[in-house]
Design a protein around this motif. Structure first.
Motif, PDB file in Angstrom:
ATOM      1  N   LEU A 158       0.941  -1.257  -0.016  1.00  0.00           N
ATOM      2  CA  LEU A 158      -0.191   0.094   0.011  1.00  0.00           C
ATOM      3  C   LEU A 158       0.906   1.120   0.092  1.00  0.00           C
ATOM      4  N   LEU A 159       2.036   1.128   0.905  1.00  0.00           N
ATOM      5  CA  LEU A 159       2.935   2.443   0.973  1.00  0.00           C
ATOM      6  C   LEU A 159       3.449   2.669  -0.391  1.00  0.00           C
ATOM      7  N   ILE A 160       4.006   1.754  -1.194  1.00  0.00           N
ATOM      8  CA  ILE A 160       4.657   1.718  -2.279  1.00  0.00           C
ATOM      9  C   ILE A 160       3.547   2.325  -3.421  1.00  0.00           C
ATOM     10  N   ASN A 161       2.321   1.752  -3.437  1.00  0.00           N
ATOM     11  CA  ASN A 161       1.550   2.058  -4.346  1.00  0.00           C
ATOM     12  C   ASN A 161       1.035   3.631  -4.230  1.00  0.00           C
ATOM     13  N   ILE A 162       0.907   4.104  -3.045  1.00  0.00           N
ATOM     14  CA  ILE A 162       0.629   5.376  -2.809  1.00  0.00           C
ATOM     15  C   ILE A 162       1.573   6.338  -3.519  1.00  0.00           C
ATOM     16  N   PHE A 163       2.863   6.207  -3.367  1.00  0.00           N
ATOM     17  CA  PHE A 163       3.832   7.016  -3.884  1.00  0.00           C
ATOM     18  C   PHE A 163       4.356   6.523  -5.204  1.00  0.00           C
ATOM     19  N   ILE A 164       3.729   5.929  -5.989  1.00  0.00           N
ATOM     20  CA  ILE A 164       4.362   5.509  -7.272  1.00  0.00           C
ATOM     21  C   ILE A 164       3.828   7.194  -7.918  1.00  0.00           C
ATOM     22  N   PRO A 165       4.805   7.742  -8.775  1.00  0.00           N
ATOM     23  CA  PRO A 165       4.697   9.030  -9.585  1.00  0.00           C
ATOM     24  C   PRO A 165       3.584   8.832 -10.336  1.00  0.00           C
ATOM     25  N   ASN A 166       2.967  10.079 -10.448  1.00  0.00           N
ATOM     26  CA  ASN A 166       1.669  10.498 -11.052  1.00  0.00           C
ATOM     27  C   ASN A 166       0.624   9.838 -10.824  1.00  0.00           C
ATOM     28  N   THR A 167       0.323   9.191  -9.675  1.00  0.00           N
ATOM     29  CA  THR A 167      -0.813   8.665  -9.024  1.00  0.00           C
ATOM     30  C   THR A 167      -1.451   9.780  -8.142  1.00  0.00           C
ATOM     31  N   PRO A 168      -2.922   9.547  -7.922  1.00  0.00           N
ATOM     32  CA  PRO A 168      -3.616  10.727  -7.292  1.00  0.00           C
ATOM     33  C   PRO A 168      -2.925  11.038  -5.835  1.00  0.00           C
ATOM     34  N   LEU A 169      -2.487  10.155  -4.990  1.00  0.00           N
ATOM     35  CA  LEU A 169      -2.102  10.330  -3.678  1.00  0.00           C
ATOM     36  C   LEU A 169      -0.583  10.491  -3.638  1.00  0.00           C
ATOM     37  N   HIS A 170       0.264  10.409  -4.641  1.00  0.00           N
ATOM     38  CA  HIS A 170       1.744  10.362  -4.147  1.00  0.00           C
ATOM     39  C   HIS A 170       2.347  11.778  -3.777  1.00  0.00           C
ATOM     40  N   ASP A 171       1.320  12.758  -4.025  1.00  0.00           N
ATOM     41  CA  ASP A 171       1.985  14.284  -3.516  1.00  0.00           C
ATOM     42  C   ASP A 171       1.704  14.357  -2.122  1.00  0.00           C
ATOM     43  N   GLY A 172       2.551  14.983  -1.261  1.00  0.00           N
ATOM     44  CA  GLY A 172       1.885  14.823   0.266  1.00  0.00           C
ATOM     45  C   GLY A 172       2.616  13.927   1.119  1.00  0.00           C
ATOM     46  N   ALA A 173       2.056  13.915   2.319  1.00  0.00           N
ATOM     47  CA  ALA A 173       2.447  12.889   3.205  1.00  0.00           C
ATOM     48  C   ALA A 173       1.888  11.952   3.650  1.00  0.00           C
ATOM     49  N   VAL A 174       2.080  10.750   3.927  1.00  0.00           N
ATOM     50  CA  VAL A 174       1.416   9.584   4.455  1.00  0.00           C
ATOM     51  C   VAL A 174       1.435   9.645   5.902  1.00  0.00           C
ATOM     52  N   ILE A 175       0.224   9.770   6.706  1.00  0.00           N
ATOM     53  CA  ILE A 175       0.010   9.583   8.309  1.00  0.00           C
ATOM     54  C   ILE A 175      -0.016   8.379   8.545  1.00  0.00           C
ATOM     55  N   ILE A 176       0.856   7.775   9.521  1.00  0.00           N
ATOM     56  CA  ILE A 176       0.535   6.277  10.182  1.00  0.00           C
ATOM     57  C   ILE A 176       0.199   6.413  11.464  1.00  0.00           C
ATOM     58  N   LYS A 177      -0.891   6.017  11.631  1.00  0.00           N
ATOM     59  CA  LYS A 177      -1.598   6.129  13.497  1.00  0.00           C
ATOM     60  C   LYS A 177      -1.918   4.800  13.696  1.00  0.00           C
ATOM     61  N   ASP A 178      -1.679   4.397  14.786  1.00  0.00           N
ATOM     62  CA  ASP A 178      -2.138   3.048  15.440  1.00  0.00           C
ATOM     63  C   ASP A 178      -2.023   1.878  14.379  1.00  0.00           C
TER      64      ASP A 178
END
Length: 273
Positions: A158-178
Motif C-alpha cells: 500500500l505504501l509503495i502504491n501510494i507514492f508511485i509517481p503520477n498517481t492521485p495520492l503520491h503528493d504530500g505525506a502519508v500519516i501512520i496512526k495506530d
C-alpha cells in the motif's frame, strides 16, 4: 438501619466511589491525550499555581489577573477547542468514550516496522520520493484532515502504491496512526530553520517542520538520490542504511524494546544540521 451503621460497607462504598472517580479521570485523560487540549491543561495548571502563589504572597494585582484569566478562559476554551469538544460528545453518543482501549501489541508493531522497512527499501532503490510520518503521543488529527482519509491496514504494498509517481495520492505525506495508514496526500508545516541544507527540498523541510511541532517520527526518501532521511524533535538524520533505519524504528515503535533512544540517535545515526 442506616448505611453508616455498617462500617465495612461504609468504607467499601467510599473505596468504590474513589475508584470510580479515578476511572472517570483516567478515561478523560485518555480522550484528551494526544490532542491540543493537553497544552491547554498545562496552561490552566500554571495559571492556578500562579494564582495560589500570588494569594499566599499577597500579590493582589497578579491574583486579579489570574482570576480574570480563569473567568474568561473557559469561554475561550469553548471557542478554541470546539472541534475537540464536538468530537468527544460524538464519541459519547456512540458509546465509545468509556470503551476499553486496547494497547498495541508488540507483534503488531513489529509488522508495522517490517512494512515500513520493506517499502522504504523498495522506493530508495528505485528513487521513488516518499514522505511518511508516524504519529506517537502528540495527536496529528489536524494534519490528517488535510489529506485523503484512508484508515487502511498498513502494508508495504500500500505504501509503495501510494507514492508511485503520477498517481492521485503520491503528493504530500502519508500519516501512520495506530499501525494503520490514517491518510495520504496530507499537508505538513514547512520548517523555517536556516540550518537546513539548501540542497534539500520540500519533503525534507516538511519532515523537519512536523517534527518541530509534534513528537512524530518522519521518514523521507529522496527522489533525486534515493537516500533515506529520518527526522525527530527537529533533528535531521540523513543517508541512513537499512540497518540503521531498522534500529531506529524498533527503538521508537516496538513497545517492549525500551532501550534508551537517545543513545541510538547519538551513536547509530550521522547527524546533519
Amino acid at each position: 438501619m442506616a448505611f453508616e451503621d455498617f462500617p465495612i460497607l461504609h468504607y467499601l462504598g467510599i473505596a468504590v466511589d474513589i475508584l470510580l472517580v479515578w476511572y472517570v479521570i483516567y478515561k478523560v485523560i485518555m480522550v484528551v491525550r494526544g490532542t491540543k487540549a493537553v497544552q491547554l491543561v498545562k496552561g490552566i495548571t500554571v495559571i492556578i499555581l500562579v494564582r495560589q502563589v500570588s494569594l499566599y504572597l499577597g500579590l493582589h494585582t497578579l491574583q486579579w489577573l489570574m482570576d480574570q484569566a480563569l473567568l474568561w478562559g473557559f469561554l475561550a476554551v469553548i471557542i478554541i477547542f470546539q472541534p475537540e469538544l464536538r468530537r468527544a460528545l460524538e464519541q459519547l453518543g456512540r458509546g465509545k468514550l468509556f470503551s476499553r482501549t486496547a494497547s498495541q501489541g508488540e507483534e503488531e508493531q513489529a509488522n508495522t516496522v517490517e512494512a515500513i522497512l520493506k517499502a522504504t527499501d523498495y522506493m530508495a532503490k528505485r528513487r521513488i520520493g516518499a514522505l511518511m510520518t508516524i504519529e506517537k503521543d502528540t495527536g496529528m488529527g489536524d494534519y490528517i484532515e488535510t489529506g485523503i482519509i484512508l484508515n487502511s491496514k498498513l502494508s508495504s504494498e500500500l505504501l509503495i502504491n501510494i507514492f508511485i509517481p503520477n498517481t492521485p495520492l503520491h503528493d504530500g505525506a502519508v500519516i501512520i496512526k495506530d499501525n494503520q495508514v490514517a491518510a495520504a496526500a496530507c499537508y505538513l508545516p514547512l520548517s523555517e530553520s536556516p540550518f537546513i541544507s539548501k540542497e534539500l527540498g520540500t519533503r525534507h523541510r516538511a519532515a523537519v517542520g512536523i517534527s518541530e511541532v509534534t513528537d512524530s517520527l518522519t521518514i523521507v526518501v529522496s527522489e533525486e538520490t534515493g537516500s533515506v532521511t529520518v527526522t525527530k524533535n527537529g533533528e535531521l538524520h540523513r543517508d541512513l542504511s537499512k540497518e540503521a533505519l531498522a534500529e531506529i524504528l524498533k527503538a521508537e515503535l516496538i513497545t517492549m524494546v525500551k532501550q534508551t533512544s537517545s543513545n541510538l540517535w547519538q551513536w547509530r545515526v550521522r547527524r546533519n544540521g
